[in-house]
Design an enzyme around this catalytic site. Structure first.
Site, short mmCIF file in Angstrom:
data_model
loop_
_atom_site.label_atom_id
_atom_site.label_comp_id
_atom_site.label_asym_id
_atom_site.label_seq_id
_atom_site.Cartn_x
_atom_site.Cartn_y
_atom_site.Cartn_z
N TRP A 102 0.83 -1.21 0.00
CA TRP A 102 0.00 0.00 0.00
C TRP A 102 0.85 1.25 0.00
O TRP A 102 0.54 2.23 -0.68
CB TRP A 102 -0.99 -0.01 1.16
CG TRP A 102 -2.03 -1.06 0.97
CD1 TRP A 102 -2.21 -2.18 1.73
CD2 TRP A 102 -3.01 -1.14 -0.08
NE1 TRP A 102 -3.24 -2.94 1.22
CE2 TRP A 102 -3.75 -2.33 0.13
CE3 TRP A 102 -3.33 -0.33 -1.17
CZ2 TRP A 102 -4.80 -2.71 -0.72
CZ3 TRP A 102 -4.38 -0.71 -2.01
CH2 TRP A 102 -5.09 -1.89 -1.78
N ASP A 172 -2.03 6.54 6.39
CA ASP A 172 -3.05 5.66 5.82
C ASP A 172 -3.38 4.60 6.87
O ASP A 172 -2.69 3.60 7.00
CB ASP A 172 -2.52 5.01 4.54
CG ASP A 172 -3.48 3.96 3.98
OD1 ASP A 172 -4.56 3.75 4.57
OD2 ASP A 172 -3.13 3.34 2.95
N LYS A 196 -12.42 -2.17 6.48
CA LYS A 196 -11.64 -3.06 7.35
C LYS A 196 -12.13 -2.98 8.79
O LYS A 196 -12.55 -3.96 9.36
CB LYS A 196 -10.16 -2.72 7.28
CG LYS A 196 -9.42 -3.34 6.11
CD LYS A 196 -9.23 -2.41 4.95
CE LYS A 196 -8.65 -3.12 3.75
NZ LYS A 196 -7.90 -2.23 2.88
#
Ligand SMILES: *Cc1c(COP(=O)(O)O)cnc(C)c1O
Length: 360
Positions: A102, A172, A196
């Protein structure tokens, strides 16, 4: 009806109590005669939901007054572009930590808008670690410092919040937000896709210090300017209303469970039990250095990868699903966010023991 234990990295499990309440309110939300999905986002019913959702998130995370909470769409992936578009009008460079898949995507996207300086990379070590405080050099002139506190694919977590000095720190937090208390005041921007640990896919939460709202690039699309959304209380256009409602139910559930301190204890315990089952076996292995192990995503490999398919089939038949690791890492990955009960982790550990006895 029987609910399974779903170890999916995202979209992930939601608390059963939340789904039950949503079901009860599906056709008629609190006597309004309509579903939340059917409400005008500017009507008084939905406005009350939006206000409470934000207030509960502020309470949960102890968000200081000088931060705005934005409810957006576009996923965490849109933030990879939105962050540089909003923060680099003055200083055209930014520092990035590269601790996994990511981070890499964030770096690639930001590189289209500004000069990206990668200050630390775990790529050569196959993304099995994260830096200690001080194991890197930051540029005091950078517009911001970006990092991924928890890398969802590699299962790598920063052991400490990077100290960025006066430079805004951007995180993030897609796969770690709400997993434990965090000090919001250390951050300039926190962003997270909801699917999530917050709620359903389609909602993106951004927490931003108000001084960072001014000064996006003129050329940025209106929808990609934080100030557009802040000035309109996230109602510049239609926000993801049902996602906000469900996130609000999750926030209420977390508050009832004792808030993030209580969740942090449970999450630490769940992760410790699973890692210790892995470490104490001669059959399972986790490649991540111990101090950087994720509480939320636990990758592990079997001594014989030829057994992966059998492992997954047998696990599924026992109601333990979505354990297949990401293709870039292989093996298994158990994602154990807030909504995964401790009993789910214990069931997985029992299954792993039995499987090792039969095949190890
Ligand atoms: C899942 C994930 C993303 C991507 O989120 P989308 O909402 O699908 O764009 C980005 N960063 C991290 C850390 C993630 O776990």
């Amino acid at each position: 009806m029987s609910r399974i234990y779903n170890f999916s990295p995202g979209p992930a499990m939601l608390p059963e109590a939340v789904l039950t309440q949503a079901k009860e309110e599906m056709l008629d939300w609190q006597g309004s005669g309509m579903s939340v999905m059917e409400m005008s986002h500017r009507g008084k019913e939905f406005m009350s939901i939006a206000t409470k959702t934000e207030a509960d998130l502020r309470t949960l995370m102890a968000i200081p007054e000088n931060y705005r909470v934005l409810f957006l769409q576009g996923g965490a992936s849109s933030q990879f572009a939105m962050v540089p578009l909003n923060l680099t009008a003055q200083h055209d460079k930014a520092d990035y930590f590269n601790t996994g898949a990511w981070s890499k995507k964030a770096v690639a996207e930001a590189s289209r808008y500004c000069k990206v300086n990668v200050v630390w990379s775990g790529e050569e070590a196959k993304f099995t670690g994260a830096p200690d405080a001080g194991g890197y050099q930051l540029d005091p002139e950078a517009a911001y410092v970006h990092y991924t506190p928890n890398e969802t694919i590699g299962g790598v977590e920063f052991p400490a919040i990077p100290d960025s000095g006066d430079v805004p720190l951007v995180a993030d937090m897609s796969s770690t937000i709400l997993s434990r208390p965090i000090d919001v005041s250390r951050y300039g921007i926190i962003y997270a896709g909801a699917q999530k640990n917050i709620g359903p896919a389609g909602l993106t939460v951004v927490i931003i210090r108000d001084e960072l709202l001014s000064g996006p690039r003129d050329s940025a699309p209106a929808m990609f300017k934080y100030c557009t959304h802040a000035e309109n209380d996230s109602m510049y256009n239609t926000p993801p209303t049902y996602g906000m409602y469900l996130a609000g139910l999750v926030f209420e559930w977390l508050l009832k469970k004792g808030g993030l301190a209580a969740m942090g204890e449970i999450n630490e315990r769940k992760a410790a039990r699973l890692y210790s089952a892995i470490d104490n076996s001669g059959f399972y292995q986790n490649p991540v250095e111990i101090r950087s192990r994720s509480w939320m995503n636990v990758p592990f490999t079997l001594a014989d990868p030829g057994l992966d398919t059998v492992f997954l089939e047998q696990a599924t038949s026992q109601g333990l699903v979505t354990l297949k690791g990401h293709r870039s890492v292989g093996g298994m990955r158990a994602s154990i966010y807030n909504a995964m009960p401790e009993e789910g982790v214990d069931s997985l550990i029992n299954f792993m023991h039995e499987f090792e006895k039969a095949h190890g």
